[in-house]
Design an enzyme around this catalytic site. Structure first.
Site, mmCIF file in Angstrom:
data_model
loop_
_atom_site.group_PDB
_atom_site.id
_atom_site.type_symbol
_atom_site.label_atom_id
_atom_site.label_comp_id
_atom_site.label_asym_id
_atom_site.label_seq_id
_atom_site.Cartn_x
_atom_site.Cartn_y
_atom_site.Cartn_z
ATOM 1 N N LYS A 1 0.867 -1.188 0.000
ATOM 2 C CA LYS A 1 0.000 0.000 0.000
ATOM 3 C C LYS A 1 0.896 1.228 0.000
ATOM 4 O O LYS A 1 2.045 1.156 0.440
ATOM 5 C CB LYS A 1 -0.881 -0.002 1.262
ATOM 6 C CG LYS A 1 -2.078 0.913 1.191
ATOM 7 C CD LYS A 1 -3.258 0.278 0.487
ATOM 8 C CE LYS A 1 -4.373 1.274 0.282
ATOM 9 N NZ LYS A 1 -5.592 0.627 -0.249
ATOM 10 N N ASP B 1 -6.927 4.622 -4.535
ATOM 11 C CA ASP B 1 -7.596 4.476 -3.234
ATOM 12 C C ASP B 1 -8.195 5.860 -2.959
ATOM 13 O O ASP B 1 -8.394 6.637 -3.906
ATOM 14 C CB ASP B 1 -6.589 4.045 -2.149
ATOM 15 C CG ASP B 1 -7.268 3.653 -0.834
ATOM 16 O OD1 ASP B 1 -7.908 2.594 -0.794
ATOM 17 O OD2 ASP B 1 -7.185 4.414 0.146
HETATM 18 P P1 NDP Z 1 -12.982 7.918 -2.696
HETATM 19 O O1 NDP Z 1 -11.919 8.926 -2.487
HETATM 20 O O2 NDP Z 1 -13.542 7.708 -4.049
HETATM 21 O O3 NDP Z 1 -14.224 8.226 -1.713
HETATM 22 C C1 NDP Z 1 -14.081 8.312 -0.339
HETATM 23 C C2 NDP Z 1 -15.382 8.790 0.245
HETATM 24 O O4 NDP Z 1 -15.300 8.769 1.669
HETATM 25 C C3 NDP Z 1 -15.723 10.220 -0.139
HETATM 26 O O5 NDP Z 1 -17.114 10.365 -0.156
HETATM 27 C C4 NDP Z 1 -15.094 11.001 1.000
HETATM 28 O O6 NDP Z 1 -15.683 12.274 1.194
HETATM 29 C C5 NDP Z 1 -15.392 10.105 2.188
HETATM 30 N N1 NDP Z 1 -14.368 10.275 3.236
HETATM 31 C C6 NDP Z 1 -13.021 10.234 3.074
HETATM 32 N N2 NDP Z 1 -12.408 10.444 4.248
HETATM 33 C C7 NDP Z 1 -13.386 10.633 5.144
HETATM 34 C C8 NDP Z 1 -13.388 10.895 6.531
HETATM 35 N N3 NDP Z 1 -12.242 11.026 7.227
HETATM 36 N N4 NDP Z 1 -14.598 10.999 7.148
HETATM 37 C C9 NDP Z 1 -15.758 10.865 6.452
HETATM 38 N N5 NDP Z 1 -15.803 10.619 5.133
HETATM 39 C C10 NDP Z 1 -14.636 10.511 4.492
HETATM 40 O O7 NDP Z 1 -12.414 6.555 -2.079
HETATM 41 P P2 NDP Z 1 -12.907 5.078 -2.344
HETATM 42 O O8 NDP Z 1 -14.375 5.033 -2.501
HETATM 43 O O9 NDP Z 1 -12.035 4.505 -3.378
HETATM 44 O O10 NDP Z 1 -12.471 4.378 -0.985
HETATM 45 C C11 NDP Z 1 -13.330 4.344 0.166
HETATM 46 C C12 NDP Z 1 -12.849 3.279 1.112
HETATM 47 O O11 NDP Z 1 -12.845 2.008 0.454
HETATM 48 C C13 NDP Z 1 -11.419 3.437 1.642
HETATM 49 O O12 NDP Z 1 -11.342 2.909 2.937
HETATM 50 C C14 NDP Z 1 -10.609 2.564 0.698
HETATM 51 O O13 NDP Z 1 -9.386 2.160 1.281
HETATM 52 C C15 NDP Z 1 -11.558 1.423 0.519
HETATM 53 N N6 NDP Z 1 -11.324 0.614 -0.681
HETATM 54 C C16 NDP Z 1 -11.379 1.149 -1.919
HETATM 55 C C17 NDP Z 1 -11.193 0.359 -3.025
HETATM 56 C C18 NDP Z 1 -11.349 0.882 -4.408
HETATM 57 O O14 NDP Z 1 -11.336 0.070 -5.336
HETATM 58 N N7 NDP Z 1 -11.534 2.173 -4.622
HETATM 59 C C19 NDP Z 1 -10.846 -1.070 -2.884
HETATM 60 C C20 NDP Z 1 -10.917 -1.563 -1.529
HETATM 61 C C21 NDP Z 1 -11.112 -0.727 -0.480
HETATM 62 P P3 NDP Z 1 -15.099 13.585 0.442
HETATM 63 O O15 NDP Z 1 -15.701 13.546 -0.932
HETATM 64 O O16 NDP Z 1 -15.577 14.706 1.271
HETATM 65 O O17 NDP Z 1 -13.612 13.443 0.431
#
Ligand code: NDP
Length: 448
Positions: free
Chosen positions: A129, A169
């Site tokens: 990572k 991510d």
């Molecule tokens: P994105 O950046 O596309 O989206 C993240 C979302 O979570 C956004 O809506 C963001 O809000 C919100 N967010 C981020 N940080 C916080 C916080 N501290 N408190 C509240 N909301 C928050 O990321 P992903 O959808 O890709 O990833 C989301 C999760 O899934 C992570 O934990 C990631 O590690 C996990 N994941 C992702 C994969 C992937 O294929 N993308 C694969 C496996 C796991 P805002 O728009 O305001 O930033």
């Protein structure tokens, strides 16, 4: 809470003493070592041959400075990381996260989890990572490009299609992957599948964008079916509105559920008529705006500032898809009180340990992240295969593979839990099933 096996409990204490400030990493290691206690009781060779000690120490931690210039010509310096945790079963594989909360501890926790998740997919990929404490919010495309180019100038020395294959991510989507891959290609003068999540015109796989959210729903569907339930007619609350949340919302809706809430880091929307996902995509993917603007178009929906109360919305199924530790013990109690019967983690480690305990104790079906959200990395591995073959599969072919992988993964985790006397405990089952393949490979190599 102490770990049942004494050797593993002492090992946990050594992990904490070695890196005292890394609380997220400690949390992830403790959960895994607790699940593995019955395994090492039955197979002490994993201890005596050094597998357990090696497992909790990354093969390599790369830490570097990332200088970049903003549009006004001011210089900024961020910190970059790549943790190459374990390559026992394949090249390191895992995403890059750009977010101000990124620290070595966060990247180590994510890299550690990735080892087991990648193993669970059944595909030949090791765990890694990376990321940076850079905040992409409010930056221009030019600033993002300069940051990505600087980040890749250093990272490119340590990665390659058979060594380490990063992906996206939080904060690293299609735009960032394009800038990162472009710089890698320029520096190395080669066109190989060194990053996944690439654009479709330059080597990306169809269905990669949808994979984590869809995979989460395929996994949850298996878990529900085993309990005689289904998505059909269920009310679902999803946190986040990024990549995972968006496509989980889409697939859950296709499965006949009504998704009534989504969030971003500022607050959440509650639409009792069901979320208008096209509008959310427009807000988050096209305008890169805040989720609160949803109520400008749908005034009948509610916007609430702050994220934590999203779990007080009555629902049957909750899918936390935003970030780590976003669903705590109090939130779990609220879900239980409202009759929620299934929680599956789309984000990495979104539920705190006390939340997991409360949910399990109340008999709520629980799908842990390393199993439930493995669909993204699984399709990333399929992207690697397609790049190696210089060939593309159709959306349906990739989606079929994804469905089969998530179904097998669910059954393997459920079987491993039952074999070690913990039937129904998918946390333990996922940790054990993911561990065995990696640990047996490490045993085969001797001490390396
Ligand atoms: P994105 O950046 O596309 O989206 C993240 C979302 O979570 C956004 O809506 C963001 O809000 C919100 N967010 C981020 N940080 C916080 C916080 N501290 N408190 C509240 N909301 C928050 O990321 P992903 O959808 O890709 O990833 C989301 C999760 O899934 C992570 O934990 C990631 O590690 C996990 N994941 C992702 C994969 C992937 O294929 N993308 C694969 C496996 C796991 P805002 O728009 O305001 O930033």
């Amino acid at each position: 809470m102490s770990i049942p096996n004494k050797y593993l409990n002492d090992l946990m204490e050594r992990v904490i003493a070695r890196d005292p400030g890394q609380s997220e990493f400690h949390q992830a290691v403790r959960e895994v070592l607790t699940s593995l206690s019955p395994v090492v009781d039955a197979h002490p060779e994993y201890i005596t041959e050094g597998v357990m000690d090696c497992l909790v120490e990354p093969e390599r931690v790369i830490k570097f400075r990332v200088p970049w210039e903003d549009d006004q010509g001011n210089v900024h310096v961020n910190r970059g990381f790549r943790v190459q945790f374990n390559s026992a079963i394949g090249p390191y594989k895992g995403g890059l996260r750009f977010h101000p909360s990124v620290t070595e501890s966060v990247i180590k926790f994510l890299g550690f989890e990735q080892i087991f998740k990648n193993s669970l997919t059944g595909l030949p990929i090791g765990g890694g990572k990376g990321g940076s404490d850079f905040d992409p919010k409010g930056k221009s495309d030019g600033e993002i490009m300069r940051f990505c180019q600087s980040f890749m100038s250093e990272l490119s020395k340590y990665i390659g299609p058979d060594t380490d294959v990063p992906a996206g991510d939080i904060g690293v989507g299609a735009r960032e992957i394009g800038y990162l891959f472009g710089q890698y290609k320029r520096l190395r003068n080669e066109f190989t599948g060194t990053l996944t999540g690439k654009g479709l015109s330059y080597g990306g796989s169809l269905a990669r964008t949808e994979a984590t959210g869809y995979g989460l729903c395929y996994f949850t569907d298996c878990m529900l079916k085993d309990a005689g339930k289904s998505f059909k007619g269920a009310t679902v609350v999803i946190s986040g509105s990024g990549n995972v949340a968006t496509y989980a919302c889409q697939k859950a809706t296709e499965f006949g559920a009504k998704v009534v809430a989504l969030s971003d880091s500022n607050g959440y929307i509650y639409d009792k008529n069901g979320i208008d996902l096209d509008l959310v995509k427009e807000i988050k993917q096209v305008r890169r705006d805040r989720i609160r603007t949803y109520v400008d178009v749908h005034p009948e929906a509610e916007y609430h500032e702050g994220c934590k109360d999203i779990w007080t919305i009555p629902c049957d199924i909750a899918l936390p898809c935003a970030t780590q530790n976003e669903l705590n013990g109090e939130a779990a109690k609220a879900l239980i009180a409202n009759g929620c019967y299934a929680v599956a983690e789309g984000a990495n480690m979104p539920c705190t340990p006390d939340a997991v305990d409360a949910l399990k104790e109340a008999g709520v079906l629980f799908g842990p992240a390393k199993a439930a959200n493995a669909g993204g990395v699984a399709v990333s591995a399929l992207e690697m295969s397609q790049n190696s073959m210089r060939f593309f599969w159709s959306f349906d072919e990739v989606d079929e593979h994804l469905k089969r992988i998530m179904t097998d993964l669910y059954h393997n985790a459920a079987k491993a839990a039952a074999e070690y006397g913990m039937a129904g405990d998918l946390v333990a089952g996922a940790n054990i099933a993911g561990f065995l393949k990696v640990a047996n490979s490490m045993l085969a190599y001797g001490l390396v």
